[in-house]
Enzyme design. Structure first.
Site: not given
Ligand code: NAD
Length: 287
Positions: A85-86, A112, A185, A189
């Site tokens: 899990d990043v 990614n 989100y 980003k």
């Protein structure tokens, strides 16, 4: 005018001729997070076709990850699936330790892994906010930090690449386009954009290059609702001047170029791969 998107499948990945020159990423090891699906899978396969060995990170879905590894092996490269899990610091450190132990080093990181948890703003829970930031932004920070540690430890190997290492962050057009209903989100980003640029500035003297690819609408499971019916697809095309959806291969080709020495003087930049979505399509007919 109706245009389908199959034309991309005929385009080649960035691979040098096989007669005398080796593939552009020969001798390099890439780690792609979230590589068992969608864009990550497309990128992992493109990098393998360009000569890299590839670590296929996944969180859930071991079978899908192993099938990507099998395709990498079919391309003649080494693949290694690693579950992590990043957003979990310990898991990320363990993933890099194992990848470096088994494949020798990491030359290329593709940050990614990402997700959406959409909600009208006033109903967005703290858990939805925290989860998206933890995976999309903190996850990229953790993986970039481990990569930079390895790149600096190893330094440049001129016979392999002009750079000590390359990081490519998968951002989004929503690093610059506000997105109602997706505040977590878009914030993640936007954060990736300035994180990427700030890391790039800090590590450039070590010959480490850091860039982003910022996709528009790409045909993957994250946005099935936006392309899986004709009505939804037609609606989506109102936002895309180039009038076709993107495919994971579109991103794979761009990442391969950014990772290669052909892009050696490119650092700190976002490459929008969006069929013109960032060109204010509302003004297509003069506004
Ligand atoms: P996807 O859902 O197919 O892939 C997302 C991947 O991330 C999956 O493999 C998933 O398992 C993995 N993942 C999620 N949480 C994780 C975690 N905690 N640890 C490790 N892996 C995790 O969707 P996709 O479209 O391929 O998305 C890939 C990236 O592209 C994301 O960062 C997304 O924001 C970005 N992106 C996608 C589009 C698009 O239109 N598809 C547009 C812009 C940006």
């Amino acid at each position: 005018m109706k245009l389908d998107s199959t034309c991309t499948s005929a385009l080649p990945v960035v691979t040098m001729p096989t007669c005398s020159t080796p593939p552009v990423l020969a001798g390099q090891v890439a780690l792609v997070t979230g590589a068992n699906s969608g864009i990550g899978k497309g990128v992992a396969l493109a990098l393998a076709q360009a000569g890299a060995d590839v670590v296929v990170n996944y969180r859930d879905g071991r079978e899908a990850a192993e099938s990507v590894v099998a395709s990498i092996a079919a391309a003649g490269r080494r693949g290694l699936a690693i579950q992590a899990d990043v957003s979990d610091e310990r898991a990320v450190v363990a993933m890099f330790d194992r990848a470096i132990r088994e494949l020798g080093t990491i030359d290329i990181l593709v940050n990614n892994a990402g997700l959406q948890m959409d909600s009208p703003f006033e109903r967005m829970t703290l858990a939805q906010w925290n989860t998206v930031l933890a995976v999309n932004l903190t996850g990229q920070f953790l993986c970039a930090r481990e990569s930079v540690r390895e790149f600096k430890r190893r330094g440049v190997r001129p016979e392999i690449s002009c750079a000590a290492g390359k990081i490519i962050c998968v951002s989004s057009v929503h690093e610059v386009i506000p997105w109602a209903g997706h505040v977590n989100y878009a914030a993640s980003k936007g954060g990736v954009m300035l994180m990427m640029k700030s890391i790039a500035q800090e590590v450039a003297p070590y010959r480490i290059r850091v860039n982003s690819v910022s996709p528009g609408a790409i045909r993957t499971p994250i946005n099935t609702a936006a392309w899986s019916t004709q009505d939804a697809y037609d609606d989506l095309m109102r936002l895309v001047p180039y009038k076709r959806i993107g495919e994971p291969e579109d991103i794979g080709r761009a990442v391969t170029w950014l990772a290669s020495d052909a892009a050696d003087y490119v650092t700190g930049t976002s490459l929008y791969i969006d069929g013109g979505m960032t060109l204010y399509p509302g003004f297509e007919t003069g506004g």
